[in-house]
Write an enzyme that holds these catalytic residues in place. Sequence first.
Site, mmCIF file in Angstrom:
data_model
loop_
_atom_site.group_PDB
_atom_site.id
_atom_site.type_symbol
_atom_site.label_atom_id
_atom_site.label_comp_id
_atom_site.label_asym_id
_atom_site.label_seq_id
_atom_site.Cartn_x
_atom_site.Cartn_y
_atom_site.Cartn_z
ATOM 1 N N GLU A 3 42.023 12.631 110.489
ATOM 2 C CA GLU A 3 40.610 13.013 110.454
ATOM 3 C C GLU A 3 39.816 11.943 109.740
ATOM 4 O OE1 GLU A 3 39.517 16.837 108.772
ATOM 5 O OE2 GLU A 3 41.147 17.828 109.836
ATOM 6 N N GLU A 42 45.617 19.567 105.270
ATOM 7 C CA GLU A 42 44.965 19.587 103.969
ATOM 8 C C GLU A 42 45.433 20.722 103.063
ATOM 9 O OE1 GLU A 42 40.717 19.139 104.362
ATOM 10 O OE2 GLU A 42 40.910 17.221 105.369
HETATM 11 C C1 PNW Z 1 38.273 18.971 106.375
HETATM 12 N N1 PNW Z 1 36.193 19.404 100.188
HETATM 13 O O1 PNW Z 1 37.719 19.883 105.492
HETATM 14 C C2 PNW Z 1 38.946 19.844 107.421
HETATM 15 O O2 PNW Z 1 40.259 19.498 107.755
HETATM 16 C C3 PNW Z 1 38.101 20.098 108.624
HETATM 17 O O3 PNW Z 1 38.468 21.325 109.192
HETATM 18 C C4 PNW Z 1 36.642 20.015 108.232
HETATM 19 O O4 PNW Z 1 35.780 20.461 109.237
HETATM 20 C C5 PNW Z 1 36.387 18.579 107.847
HETATM 21 O O5 PNW Z 1 37.269 18.137 106.844
HETATM 22 C C6 PNW Z 1 34.964 18.324 107.383
HETATM 23 O O6 PNW Z 1 34.711 19.052 106.215
HETATM 24 C C7 PNW Z 1 37.341 19.678 104.181
HETATM 25 O O7 PNW Z 1 35.434 20.287 99.707
HETATM 26 C C8 PNW Z 1 36.531 20.654 103.612
HETATM 27 O O8 PNW Z 1 36.607 18.467 99.492
HETATM 28 C C9 PNW Z 1 36.156 20.567 102.290
HETATM 29 C C10 PNW Z 1 36.598 19.489 101.536
HETATM 30 C C11 PNW Z 1 37.395 18.515 102.100
HETATM 31 C C12 PNW Z 1 37.767 18.607 103.429
#
Ligand code: PNW
Length: 459
Positions: free
Chosen positions: A364, A170
């Site tokens: 994921e 990401e």
């Molecule tokens: C992803 N947003 O995080 C990550 O790859 C993981 O480590 C995380 O635990 C999982 O998704 C769940 O959140 C994100 O704010 C965190 O858009 C924030 C965002 C998107 C993905």
Amino acid sequence: MTDHADLLGFPADFRWGAATSAYQIEGAAADGGRKPSIWDTFARTPGKVAGGETGDIAVEHYKRFPEDVALMAELGLRAYRFSLSWARLQPDGRGPANPEGVAFYRRLLETLSEHGIEPVATLYHWDLPQALEDNGGWLNRDTAYAFAEYAALAHECLGDLVQTWVTVNEPWCAAFLGYSSGVHAPGKQDPPGALRAAHHLLLAHGLANQRIKAGPHPARVGLAPNFYPVDPLTDSVADAGAAHLIDLLQNRLFLEPVMKGYYADDIRKHVEQVCGTEHIRPGDEAIIGEPIEFVGVNYYSVYRVSAGTATGEPTSWPGAEDVEFHRYGTRTTHIGWDVAPDGLLRTLERIGDEYPDLPIYITENGAAYDDVAGEDGRVDDFDRVEFLRDHFAAVHEALQRGVDVRGYFLWSLLDNFEWAEGYRMRFGIVHVDYATQRRTRKASADYYAEVIRANGVRR
Ligand code: PNW
């Protein structure tokens, strides 16, 4: 792939897996020669993480990994995606490998191998060694070259045990949450800088890809951006423009240059407007565009957007601060994200249409729900079961339509440290009682085990 009257069947070699990341599960922040990363620093800064929580202990995976791998085996997982802590393998972000860090990951990989579970290793899941942040972090081009050295070192030390490598997880989050809105580490609010950081992360991916391919072991390399379909709220020209810009920043910026070897004109123009393009040097795009063997798709939701007014505060969207976000559909998860299994199908079809020869792994997908555990640690998370079933059905539909999806990694195996949300958001299919570290399968874990056993989803 056989469908029966009541079963949506998957290909025989479909990789059913689960995913985690180092800072979110390992704990042992100061053990075994590990030094701080930007997430240690950020989480220890008051006001940054809900409840002032940190990953210092997390779910103690560093010492409990044998139990966790046994759990994976009981669930029938065929594959496991985890991340390497750069600050554990190379504590200062440069220089020689830390032998204790190498030994830990070798033991983990050997244990997975003993259970016949195929590993997928992510090199960067956001935990930059603090020493590199002190030198400018991803705002500094040098970090991309340091990352390439680290990738080469990781491949040399571990590449006999793991063949599938995700360079960057990401990059949108790493660049824009980290350096634009600042809600993630290192907490900087510098929108123009964040767009430069995005380029440096892509360059880091490309350099690492080259170094791994040149290394001593066979390897497949990809990256794992997070994708969201982006819908305009209305059919106005202004909303269409907003949707175009968010799609550019969320989706296209992180896959197109990798697949095509150049930034499209509209991407370059946006970057030019926000921060200039001096940081994009001749030759960078070719490095970024070196062939990859697969793309990892992290999928959570759909965005619905309209043109609005900027508040003047930095957001996670450099140069698109005036875009407003709206609900999509009627169901949300505990973390407030819209439930949209149709968006997974749309995402897979779009990538399949644009890049038909590129194998896709869903690296994921999962949901946070307000889980309530009984005395025995049991959670009857039927909302998560429904979420998963609907997303599995979307993957099945994509396969039916000819998209080359090779596997699915559920986020997440265990409840863990959910970044700025701390421990209050639970994404696991296995419950963790943080007081005792006891692991208990939720209803969703039983459900997933049954899907894997049947190699399909009941209608
Ligand atoms: C992803 N947003 O995080 C990550 O790859 C993981 O480590 C995380 O635990 C999982 O998704 C769940 O959140 C994100 O704010 C965190 O858009 C924030 C965002 C998107 C993905």
